[in-house]
Design a protein around this motif. Sequence first.
Motif, PDB file in Angstrom:
ATOM      1  N   GLN A  46       0.816  -1.200   0.000  1.00  0.00           N
ATOM      2  CA  GLN A  46       0.000   0.000   0.000  1.00  0.00           C
ATOM      3  C   GLN A  46       0.859   1.263   0.000  1.00  0.00           C
ATOM      4  N   PRO A  47       0.455   2.279  -0.777  1.00  0.00           N
ATOM      5  CA  PRO A  47       1.199   3.541  -0.751  1.00  0.00           C
ATOM      6  C   PRO A  47       0.866   4.332   0.515  1.00  0.00           C
ATOM      7  N   PHE A  48       1.812   5.139   0.960  1.00  0.00           N
ATOM      8  CA  PHE A  48       1.608   5.978   2.133  1.00  0.00           C
ATOM      9  C   PHE A  48       0.602   7.084   1.791  1.00  0.00           C
ATOM     10  N   PRO A  49      -0.401   7.316   2.636  1.00  0.00           N
ATOM     11  CA  PRO A  49      -1.399   8.363   2.368  1.00  0.00           C
ATOM     12  C   PRO A  49      -0.849   9.745   2.720  1.00  0.00           C
ATOM     13  N   LYS A  50      -0.215  10.417   1.774  1.00  0.00           N
ATOM     14  CA  LYS A  50       0.472  11.680   2.028  1.00  0.00           C
ATOM     15  C   LYS A  50      -0.460  12.778   2.555  1.00  0.00           C
ATOM     16  N   ASP A  51      -1.682  12.830   2.082  1.00  0.00           N
ATOM     17  CA  ASP A  51      -2.623  13.883   2.517  1.00  0.00           C
ATOM     18  C   ASP A  51      -3.622  13.348   3.541  1.00  0.00           C
ATOM     19  N   TYR A  52      -3.154  12.489   4.427  1.00  0.00           N
ATOM     20  CA  TYR A  52      -4.041  11.839   5.394  1.00  0.00           C
ATOM     21  C   TYR A  52      -4.751  12.837   6.302  1.00  0.00           C
ATOM     22  N   ARG A  53      -4.088  13.906   6.686  1.00  0.00           N
ATOM     23  CA  ARG A  53      -4.721  14.887   7.576  1.00  0.00           C
ATOM     24  C   ARG A  53      -5.900  15.568   6.883  1.00  0.00           C
ATOM     25  N   GLU A  54      -5.720  15.960   5.645  1.00  0.00           N
ATOM     26  CA  GLU A  54      -6.791  16.617   4.893  1.00  0.00           C
ATOM     27  C   GLU A  54      -7.971  15.668   4.678  1.00  0.00           C
ATOM     28  N   GLN A  55      -7.670  14.397   4.409  1.00  0.00           N
ATOM     29  CA  GLN A  55      -8.743  13.420   4.210  1.00  0.00           C
ATOM     30  C   GLN A  55      -9.562  13.234   5.488  1.00  0.00           C
ATOM     31  N   VAL A  56      -8.890  13.162   6.627  1.00  0.00           N
ATOM     32  CA  VAL A  56      -9.591  12.984   7.901  1.00  0.00           C
ATOM     33  C   VAL A  56     -10.419  14.226   8.216  1.00  0.00           C
ATOM     34  N   LEU A  57      -9.866  15.406   7.979  1.00  0.00           N
ATOM     35  CA  LEU A  57     -10.621  16.637   8.230  1.00  0.00           C
ATOM     36  C   LEU A  57     -11.878  16.704   7.369  1.00  0.00           C
ATOM     37  N   ALA A  58     -11.757  16.369   6.093  1.00  0.00           N
ATOM     38  CA  ALA A  58     -12.922  16.389   5.198  1.00  0.00           C
ATOM     39  C   ALA A  58     -13.978  15.402   5.675  1.00  0.00           C
ATOM     40  N   PHE A  59     -13.552  14.239   6.125  1.00  0.00           N
ATOM     41  CA  PHE A  59     -14.500  13.241   6.612  1.00  0.00           C
ATOM     42  C   PHE A  59     -15.176  13.713   7.891  1.00  0.00           C
ATOM     43  N   LEU A  60     -14.392  14.194   8.852  1.00  0.00           N
ATOM     44  CA  LEU A  60     -14.954  14.592  10.143  1.00  0.00           C
ATOM     45  C   LEU A  60     -15.877  15.807  10.028  1.00  0.00           C
ATOM     46  N   ARG A  61     -15.649  16.654   9.043  1.00  0.00           N
ATOM     47  CA  ARG A  61     -16.534  17.808   8.836  1.00  0.00           C
ATOM     48  C   ARG A  61     -17.978  17.341   8.605  1.00  0.00           C
ATOM     49  N   THR A  62     -18.148  16.210   7.952  1.00  0.00           N
ATOM     50  CA  THR A  62     -19.493  15.690   7.705  1.00  0.00           C
ATOM     51  C   THR A  62     -19.913  14.640   8.727  1.00  0.00           C
ATOM     52  N   TYR A  63     -18.953  13.963   9.347  1.00  0.00           N
ATOM     53  CA  TYR A  63     -19.232  12.881  10.290  1.00  0.00           C
ATOM     54  C   TYR A  63     -19.702  13.386  11.647  1.00  0.00           C
ATOM     55  N   LEU A  64     -19.076  14.450  12.123  1.00  0.00           N
ATOM     56  CA  LEU A  64     -19.404  14.973  13.452  1.00  0.00           C
ATOM     57  C   LEU A  64     -20.730  15.733  13.417  1.00  0.00           C
ATOM     58  N   ASN A  65     -21.535  15.547  14.442  1.00  0.00           N
ATOM     59  CA  ASN A  65     -22.790  16.296  14.544  1.00  0.00           C
ATOM     60  C   ASN A  65     -22.529  17.787  14.605  1.00  0.00           C
ATOM     61  N   ASN A  66     -21.495  18.177  15.324  1.00  0.00           N
ATOM     62  CA  ASN A  66     -21.116  19.582  15.436  1.00  0.00           C
ATOM     63  C   ASN A  66     -19.596  19.656  15.321  1.00  0.00           C
ATOM     64  N   PRO A  67     -19.068  19.968  14.128  1.00  0.00           N
ATOM     65  CA  PRO A  67     -17.616  19.977  13.946  1.00  0.00           C
ATOM     66  C   PRO A  67     -16.926  21.208  14.537  1.00  0.00           C
ATOM     67  N   VAL A  68     -17.682  22.178  15.037  1.00  0.00           N
ATOM     68  CA  VAL A  68     -17.116  23.407  15.586  1.00  0.00           C
ATOM     69  C   VAL A  68     -16.781  23.209  17.063  1.00  0.00           C
ATOM     70  N   GLY A  69     -15.613  23.661  17.480  1.00  0.00           N
ATOM     71  CA  GLY A  69     -15.252  23.633  18.892  1.00  0.00           C
ATOM     72  C   GLY A  69     -14.711  22.316  19.389  1.00  0.00           C
ATOM     73  N   VAL A  70     -14.133  21.503  18.529  1.00  0.00           N
ATOM     74  CA  VAL A  70     -13.528  20.247  18.961  1.00  0.00           C
ATOM     75  C   VAL A  70     -12.350  20.570  19.885  1.00  0.00           C
ATOM     76  N   ARG A  71     -12.208  19.787  20.940  1.00  0.00           N
ATOM     77  CA  ARG A  71     -11.130  19.975  21.914  1.00  0.00           C
ATOM     78  C   ARG A  71     -10.221  18.745  21.955  1.00  0.00           C
ATOM     79  N   ASP A  72      -9.051  18.946  22.530  1.00  0.00           N
ATOM     80  CA  ASP A  72      -8.114  17.847  22.819  1.00  0.00           C
ATOM     81  C   ASP A  72      -7.820  16.983  21.594  1.00  0.00           C
ATOM     82  N   ALA A  73      -7.712  17.604  20.425  1.00  0.00           N
ATOM     83  CA  ALA A  73      -7.479  16.853  19.188  1.00  0.00           C
ATOM     84  C   ALA A  73      -6.011  16.461  19.061  1.00  0.00           C
ATOM     85  N   ALA A  74      -5.789  15.195  18.775  1.00  0.00           N
ATOM     86  CA  ALA A  74      -4.441  14.669  18.557  1.00  0.00           C
ATOM     87  C   ALA A  74      -4.522  13.573  17.504  1.00  0.00           C
ATOM     88  N   MET A  75      -3.454  13.441  16.731  1.00  0.00           N
ATOM     89  CA  MET A  75      -3.439  12.445  15.655  1.00  0.00           C
ATOM     90  C   MET A  75      -2.051  11.839  15.558  1.00  0.00           C
TER      91      MET A  75
END
Length: 146
Positions: A46-75
């Motif tokens: 498998q190739p390394f996912p170079k833009d993994y952070r952007e992909q996760v952000l795009a997903f979480l923007r729609t996945y989270l009920n309220n994407p505003v004000g997330v705390r304690d984020a770490a990856m």
Amino acid sequence: MLGASAKFLAIALLAGSLAACVTDGGDQSSNQGGMVYTDDRGVADQPFPKDYREQVLAFLRTYLNNPVGVRDAAMAEPVQRTVGGRLRYVSCLRYNAREIDGSYGGVVQRAAVYVDARLDRMIEKAGEICAGVAYAPFPELEKLTR
């Protein structure tokens, strides 16, 4: 004009054809929970996912009920792990997102699984998969907007 039995047969064939198109990921999720978004061909190299952070952000923007004000984020940076019997890149994340009522439900841990360098699924019960990873702050998630 079709008879009643011919109509029934036509409807049954159509339903069977549509059911064959639907999948829940089969052994790909391996009781890990999560939804499959890509066609997993089972390729081990498998190739390394170079833009993994952007992909996760795009997903979480729609996945989270309220994407505003997330705390304690770490990856954690993607590492190779065996998921569903296949070697995949996995990036683990932790965050505390707001609930619908505006309260915080506590820190959760998720694992993002990549196939062909694209986000394939998010595993909600990521305990074992994420054991021993090194988390770093993920401020982009804390600045997420709708």
